[in-house]
Design a protein around this motif. Structure first.
Motif, PDB file in Angstrom:
ATOM      1  N   GLY A 152      11.308 -22.850 -42.505  1.00  0.00           N
ATOM      2  CA  GLY A 152       9.997 -23.320 -42.909  1.00  0.00           C
ATOM      3  C   GLY A 152       9.520 -22.631 -44.165  1.00  0.00           C
ATOM      4  O   GLY A 152      10.313 -22.070 -44.918  1.00  0.00           O
ATOM      5  N   ALA A 153       8.226 -22.679 -44.377  1.00  0.00           N
ATOM      6  CA  ALA A 153       7.646 -22.090 -45.588  1.00  0.00           C
ATOM      7  C   ALA A 153       6.232 -21.621 -45.314  1.00  0.00           C
ATOM      8  O   ALA A 153       5.540 -22.145 -44.432  1.00  0.00           O
ATOM      9  N   MET A 154       5.807 -20.600 -46.065  1.00  0.00           N
ATOM     10  CA  MET A 154       4.420 -20.161 -46.103  1.00  0.00           C
ATOM     11  C   MET A 154       3.774 -20.780 -47.335  1.00  0.00           C
ATOM     12  O   MET A 154       4.380 -20.824 -48.398  1.00  0.00           O
ATOM     13  N   ILE A 155       2.537 -21.230 -47.196  1.00  0.00           N
ATOM     14  CA  ILE A 155       1.816 -21.836 -48.322  1.00  0.00           C
ATOM     15  C   ILE A 155       0.546 -21.027 -48.587  1.00  0.00           C
ATOM     16  O   ILE A 155      -0.168 -20.653 -47.650  1.00  0.00           O
ATOM     17  N   PHE A 156       0.295 -20.747 -49.855  1.00  0.00           N
ATOM     18  CA  PHE A 156      -0.883 -19.995 -50.277  1.00  0.00           C
ATOM     19  C   PHE A 156      -1.641 -20.801 -51.329  1.00  0.00           C
ATOM     20  O   PHE A 156      -1.064 -21.651 -52.013  1.00  0.00           O
ATOM     21  N   ARG A 157      -2.926 -20.482 -51.502  1.00  0.00           N
ATOM     22  CA  ARG A 157      -3.713 -21.142 -52.533  1.00  0.00           C
ATOM     23  C   ARG A 157      -4.615 -20.123 -53.220  1.00  0.00           C
ATOM     24  O   ARG A 157      -4.931 -19.051 -52.685  1.00  0.00           O
ATOM     25  N   PHE A 158      -5.050 -20.512 -54.424  1.00  0.00           N
ATOM     26  CA  PHE A 158      -5.967 -19.682 -55.205  1.00  0.00           C
ATOM     27  C   PHE A 158      -6.865 -20.600 -56.019  1.00  0.00           C
ATOM     28  O   PHE A 158      -6.384 -21.582 -56.605  1.00  0.00           O
ATOM     29  N   VAL A 159      -8.152 -20.305 -56.060  1.00  0.00           N
ATOM     30  CA  VAL A 159      -9.103 -21.083 -56.839  1.00  0.00           C
ATOM     31  C   VAL A 159      -9.481 -20.287 -58.085  1.00  0.00           C
ATOM     32  O   VAL A 159      -9.959 -19.152 -57.975  1.00  0.00           O
ATOM     33  N   GLU A 161      -9.383 -20.414 -62.866  1.00  0.00           N
ATOM     34  CA  GLU A 161      -8.929 -21.043 -64.101  1.00  0.00           C
ATOM     35  C   GLU A 161      -7.434 -20.871 -64.298  1.00  0.00           C
ATOM     36  O   GLU A 161      -6.749 -21.775 -64.748  1.00  0.00           O
ATOM     37  N   ARG A 162      -6.918 -19.682 -63.971  1.00  0.00           N
ATOM     38  CA  ARG A 162      -5.485 -19.423 -64.044  1.00  0.00           C
ATOM     39  C   ARG A 162      -5.055 -18.698 -62.776  1.00  0.00           C
ATOM     40  O   ARG A 162      -5.856 -17.957 -62.180  1.00  0.00           O
ATOM     41  N   PRO A 163      -3.809 -18.874 -62.329  1.00  0.00           N
ATOM     42  CA  PRO A 163      -3.369 -18.238 -61.083  1.00  0.00           C
ATOM     43  C   PRO A 163      -3.311 -16.725 -61.225  1.00  0.00           C
ATOM     44  O   PRO A 163      -2.853 -16.204 -62.232  1.00  0.00           O
ATOM     45  N   THR A 164      -3.790 -16.041 -60.217  1.00  0.00           N
ATOM     46  CA  THR A 164      -3.805 -14.587 -60.233  1.00  0.00           C
ATOM     47  C   THR A 164      -2.409 -14.016 -60.012  1.00  0.00           C
ATOM     48  O   THR A 164      -1.552 -14.659 -59.394  1.00  0.00           O
ATOM     49  N   THR A 165      -2.180 -12.810 -60.498  1.00  0.00           N
ATOM     50  CA  THR A 165      -0.923 -12.107 -60.253  1.00  0.00           C
ATOM     51  C   THR A 165      -1.089 -11.054 -59.159  1.00  0.00           C
ATOM     52  O   THR A 165      -0.166 -10.293 -58.888  1.00  0.00           O
ATOM     53  N   ARG A 166      -2.274 -11.012 -58.537  1.00  0.00           N
ATOM     54  CA  ARG A 166      -2.542 -10.061 -57.460  1.00  0.00           C
ATOM     55  C   ARG A 166      -2.251 -10.723 -56.107  1.00  0.00           C
ATOM     56  O   ARG A 166      -2.904 -11.710 -55.753  1.00  0.00           O
ATOM     57  N   PRO A 167      -1.280 -10.204 -55.339  1.00  0.00           N
ATOM     58  CA  PRO A 167      -0.941 -10.830 -54.048  1.00  0.00           C
ATOM     59  C   PRO A 167      -2.130 -10.967 -53.119  1.00  0.00           C
ATOM     60  O   PRO A 167      -2.261 -11.956 -52.403  1.00  0.00           O
ATOM     61  N   GLU A 168      -3.018  -9.958 -53.115  1.00  0.00           N
ATOM     62  CA  GLU A 168      -4.127  -9.972 -52.177  1.00  0.00           C
ATOM     63  C   GLU A 168      -5.164 -11.048 -52.479  1.00  0.00           C
ATOM     64  O   GLU A 168      -6.026 -11.341 -51.636  1.00  0.00           O
ATOM     65  N   ASP A 169      -5.123 -11.637 -53.662  1.00  0.00           N
ATOM     66  CA  ASP A 169      -6.099 -12.667 -54.018  1.00  0.00           C
ATOM     67  C   ASP A 169      -5.671 -14.069 -53.589  1.00  0.00           C
ATOM     68  O   ASP A 169      -6.477 -14.999 -53.618  1.00  0.00           O
ATOM     69  N   TRP A 170      -4.407 -14.230 -53.202  1.00  0.00           N
ATOM     70  CA  TRP A 170      -3.949 -15.535 -52.717  1.00  0.00           C
ATOM     71  C   TRP A 170      -4.352 -15.688 -51.258  1.00  0.00           C
ATOM     72  O   TRP A 170      -4.218 -14.763 -50.462  1.00  0.00           O
ATOM     73  N   VAL A 171      -4.834 -16.859 -50.889  1.00  0.00           N
ATOM     74  CA  VAL A 171      -5.274 -17.136 -49.522  1.00  0.00           C
ATOM     75  C   VAL A 171      -4.143 -17.832 -48.761  1.00  0.00           C
ATOM     76  O   VAL A 171      -3.601 -18.849 -49.220  1.00  0.00           O
ATOM     77  N   PHE A 172      -3.787 -17.277 -47.616  1.00  0.00           N
ATOM     78  CA  PHE A 172      -2.757 -17.878 -46.768  1.00  0.00           C
ATOM     79  C   PHE A 172      -3.301 -19.167 -46.157  1.00  0.00           C
ATOM     80  O   PHE A 172      -4.324 -19.154 -45.472  1.00  0.00           O
ATOM     81  N   VAL A 173      -2.635 -20.283 -46.409  1.00  0.00           N
ATOM     82  CA  VAL A 173      -3.061 -21.585 -45.888  1.00  0.00           C
ATOM     83  C   VAL A 173      -2.428 -21.851 -44.534  1.00  0.00           C
ATOM     84  O   VAL A 173      -3.069 -22.357 -43.611  1.00  0.00           O
ATOM     85  N   GLY A 174      -1.148 -21.514 -44.382  1.00  0.00           N
ATOM     86  CA  GLY A 174      -0.473 -21.738 -43.117  1.00  0.00           C
ATOM     87  C   GLY A 174       1.026 -21.829 -43.281  1.00  0.00           C
ATOM     88  O   GLY A 174       1.556 -21.823 -44.398  1.00  0.00           O
ATOM     89  N   ASN A 175       1.716 -21.908 -42.142  1.00  0.00           N
ATOM     90  CA  ASN A 175       3.167 -22.101 -42.117  1.00  0.00           C
ATOM     91  C   ASN A 175       3.465 -23.575 -41.863  1.00  0.00           C
ATOM     92  O   ASN A 175       2.709 -24.265 -41.180  1.00  0.00           O
ATOM     93  N   THR A 176       4.578 -24.031 -42.387  1.00  0.00           N
ATOM     94  CA  THR A 176       5.031 -25.390 -42.112  1.00  0.00           C
ATOM     95  C   THR A 176       6.527 -25.362 -41.844  1.00  0.00           C
ATOM     96  O   THR A 176       7.254 -24.570 -42.444  1.00  0.00           O
ATOM     97  N   THR A 177       6.977 -26.195 -40.925  1.00  0.00           N
ATOM     98  CA  THR A 177       8.406 -26.333 -40.667  1.00  0.00           C
ATOM     99  C   THR A 177       8.950 -27.606 -41.305  1.00  0.00           C
ATOM    100  O   THR A 177      10.119 -27.914 -41.153  1.00  0.00           O
ATOM    101  N   ARG A 178       8.084 -28.327 -42.005  1.00  0.00           N
ATOM    102  CA  ARG A 178       8.489 -29.586 -42.626  1.00  0.00           C
ATOM    103  C   ARG A 178       8.480 -29.468 -44.142  1.00  0.00           C
ATOM    104  O   ARG A 178       7.726 -28.678 -44.716  1.00  0.00           O
ATOM    105  N   ALA A 179       9.297 -30.265 -44.778  1.00  0.00           N
ATOM    106  CA  ALA A 179       9.329 -30.273 -46.239  1.00  0.00           C
ATOM    107  C   ALA A 179       8.100 -30.966 -46.810  1.00  0.00           C
ATOM    108  O   ALA A 179       7.715 -30.703 -47.948  1.00  0.00           O
ATOM    109  N   ASN A 180       7.488 -31.855 -46.032  1.00  0.00           N
ATOM    110  CA  ASN A 180       6.268 -32.541 -46.453  1.00  0.00           C
ATOM    111  C   ASN A 180       5.154 -32.198 -45.475  1.00  0.00           C
ATOM    112  O   ASN A 180       5.318 -32.318 -44.263  1.00  0.00           O
ATOM    113  N   CYS A 181       4.018 -31.757 -46.000  1.00  0.00           N
ATOM    114  CA  CYS A 181       2.897 -31.403 -45.143  1.00  0.00           C
ATOM    115  C   CYS A 181       1.591 -31.679 -45.883  1.00  0.00           C
ATOM    116  O   CYS A 181       1.602 -32.060 -47.055  1.00  0.00           O
TER     117      CYS A 181
END
Length: 237
Positions: A152-159, A161-181
């Motif tokens: 599967g995969a872990m998906i993260f998001r960030f709101v 202007e440009r994506p942050t390079t700080r891991p702690e600023d990304w929000v964990f959205v969830g895990n998926t076992t499918r290629a399409n979600c």
């Protein structure tokens, strides 16, 4: 059993919310009772509220942090107890366990997630759903779907202007076992706001690989793929 619980409070709170929603929808499917699902919903909500209070500048005090830590321990203890029941239930497949965000009793796959980086494609659903269709693939292969050795995969998001390079600023959205979600967009964002997504493959023990290049979509204006800055953690060249 590998510890399946995220370490950071923000990611742990999101994991618990997803886990609670899955088991509440059909507890018996995972070998749990409705009472157990309801009890976990209670500790999950208590932790979410305590986490919010402890992280708000106006209410962040030593006592609020202590309450948050206590709620965190209670939620983690119950999560581990329920996880053991799920693992012991015949008929609960590895795909179902991974969908709950639980580590699997399998070895191997580490080389696969270390060597592979997901590619992402986003499609905004019809308004006013405010959800995004995410399609994952092996970035370095023409093969569709997940690479071999990947569950599967872990998906993260960030709101921003440009994506942050700080891991702690990304929000964990969830895990998926499918290629399409499908994943949600945060509510209340004005039109034109940039929302970035990144993902990492998971092996059978829910160990993550390198993060993908972030992909951006504008709220209510479809999606646009942009490379942006490299996301945190090493990515394959």
């Amino acid at each position: 059993m590998a510890d399946f619980l995220p370490r950071r409070d923000a990611n742990l709170a999101n994991w618990a919310k997803c886990f609670a929603a899955h088991i509440a929808a059909d507890p018996q499917r995972y070998g749990l009772s409705a009472a157990q699902a309801q009890a976990f919903a209670g500790v999950q909500q208590a932790y979410a509220q305590a986490h919010q209070v402890a992280n708000s500048p106006s209410t962040r005090t030593l006592s609020s942090i202590m309450r948050k830590n206590g709620a965190r321990r209670a939620m983690k203890d119950m999560a581990r107890r329920l996880a053991r029941l799920v693992h012991a239930t015949p008929g609960v497949s590895d795909t179902m366990k991974a969908g709950l965000g639980l580590a699997l009793h399998v070895d191997g796959g580490r080389a696969a997630v270390n060597a592979r980086v997901p590619g992402l494609r986003l499609t905004a659903e019809a308004k006013p759903s405010r959800r995004v269709k995410v399609r994952l693939r092996d970035r370095d292969s023409l093969r569709k779907g997940k690479p071999r050795g990947v569950v599967g995969a872990m998906i993260f998001r960030f709101v921003g202007e440009r994506p942050t390079t700080r891991p702690e600023d990304w929000v964990f959205v969830g895990n998926t076992t499918r290629a399409n979600c499908t994943v949600p967009i945060p509510p209340g964002l004005p039109p034109g706001t940039k929302v970035w997504f990144t993902a990492a493959w998971l092996d059978g023990r829910l160990r993550e690989g390198p993060w993908s290049m972030p992909v951006m979509m504008r709220v209510l204006f479809g999606w646009t793929a942009l490379p942006g800055n490299a996301p945190p953690r090493a990515m394959a060249a």
